[in-house]
Design a protein around this motif. Sequence first.
Motif, mmCIF file in Angstrom:
data_model
loop_
_atom_site.group_PDB
_atom_site.id
_atom_site.type_symbol
_atom_site.label_atom_id
_atom_site.label_comp_id
_atom_site.label_asym_id
_atom_site.label_seq_id
_atom_site.Cartn_x
_atom_site.Cartn_y
_atom_site.Cartn_z
ATOM 1 N N TRP A 32 0.655 -1.185 0.006
ATOM 2 C CA TRP A 32 -0.101 -0.096 0.039
ATOM 3 C C TRP A 32 0.945 1.386 0.089
ATOM 4 C CZ3 TRP A 32 -4.658 0.338 -1.529
ATOM 5 C CH2 TRP A 32 -5.514 -0.628 -1.381
ATOM 6 N N HIS A 51 -9.283 11.777 -9.827
ATOM 7 C CA HIS A 51 -8.879 10.487 -9.228
ATOM 8 C C HIS A 51 -7.890 10.698 -8.222
ATOM 9 C CE1 HIS A 51 -10.981 8.270 -12.629
ATOM 10 N NE2 HIS A 51 -10.294 8.642 -13.552
ATOM 11 N N TRP A 53 -8.530 10.371 -5.312
ATOM 12 C CA TRP A 53 -8.952 9.439 -4.358
ATOM 13 C C TRP A 53 -7.981 8.022 -4.401
ATOM 14 C CZ3 TRP A 53 -10.941 4.324 -5.337
ATOM 15 C CH2 TRP A 53 -11.068 4.395 -6.840
ATOM 16 N N TRP A 54 -7.661 7.648 -5.528
ATOM 17 C CA TRP A 54 -6.827 6.323 -5.726
ATOM 18 C C TRP A 54 -5.573 6.914 -4.884
ATOM 19 C CZ3 TRP A 54 -6.241 5.260 -11.578
ATOM 20 C CH2 TRP A 54 -7.641 4.847 -12.036
ATOM 21 N N TRP A 56 -5.020 8.820 -2.241
ATOM 22 C CA TRP A 56 -5.534 8.831 -0.694
ATOM 23 C C TRP A 56 -5.840 7.285 -0.307
ATOM 24 C CZ3 TRP A 56 -2.464 12.247 0.526
ATOM 25 C CH2 TRP A 56 -2.372 13.459 -0.133
ATOM 26 N N THR A 57 -6.472 6.288 -1.296
ATOM 27 C CA THR A 57 -6.859 5.349 -0.864
ATOM 28 C C THR A 57 -5.473 4.387 -0.354
ATOM 29 O OG1 THR A 57 -8.922 5.109 -2.041
ATOM 30 C CG2 THR A 57 -7.801 2.947 -1.431
ATOM 31 N N CYS A 58 -4.796 4.613 -1.240
ATOM 32 C CA CYS A 58 -3.329 3.873 -1.004
ATOM 33 C C CYS A 58 -2.700 4.405 0.666
ATOM 34 C CB CYS A 58 -2.311 4.034 -2.162
ATOM 35 S SG CYS A 58 -2.739 3.200 -3.563
ATOM 36 N N ALA A 60 -4.373 5.619 3.043
ATOM 37 C CA ALA A 60 -5.301 4.897 4.061
ATOM 38 C C ALA A 60 -4.947 3.645 4.233
ATOM 39 C CB ALA A 60 -6.498 5.379 3.499
ATOM 40 N N GLY A 61 -4.621 2.899 3.011
ATOM 41 C CA GLY A 61 -4.448 1.384 3.522
ATOM 42 C C GLY A 61 -3.114 1.309 3.945
#
Length: 99
Positions: A32, A51, A53-54, A56-58, A60-61
């Motif tokens: 991540w 995009h 959020w891609w 920030w998703t990483c 957050a993961g």
Amino acid sequence: MAGFFSGSPEHEAPEPLEGPVVATIVGGTLIWFALFLVQLPFYGWFDDHGHTWWVWTCLAGGGLGLIGIWYVRRRDAALKRVRADAAPEPDRSPAASAD
């Protein structure tokens, strides 16, 4: 189909799988964070295309993975303590001499 809704299983659940849980969580967390770092130089492109959020998703993961590492290390230590407490103690009585 009545057994499905009755709430009682028709057979016992299998034993949970145990494996290298700590190593698996550490590996996933590193992936991540690596994905976050790889995407960071392209943040402008992600922003232009909606995009972000891609990225920030990483992140957050990776952050949740750190919590997961803390959790599974404590769990692993607790399981080892339980196994050590359950293990039979070796006989420590003085040995008889063979004179």
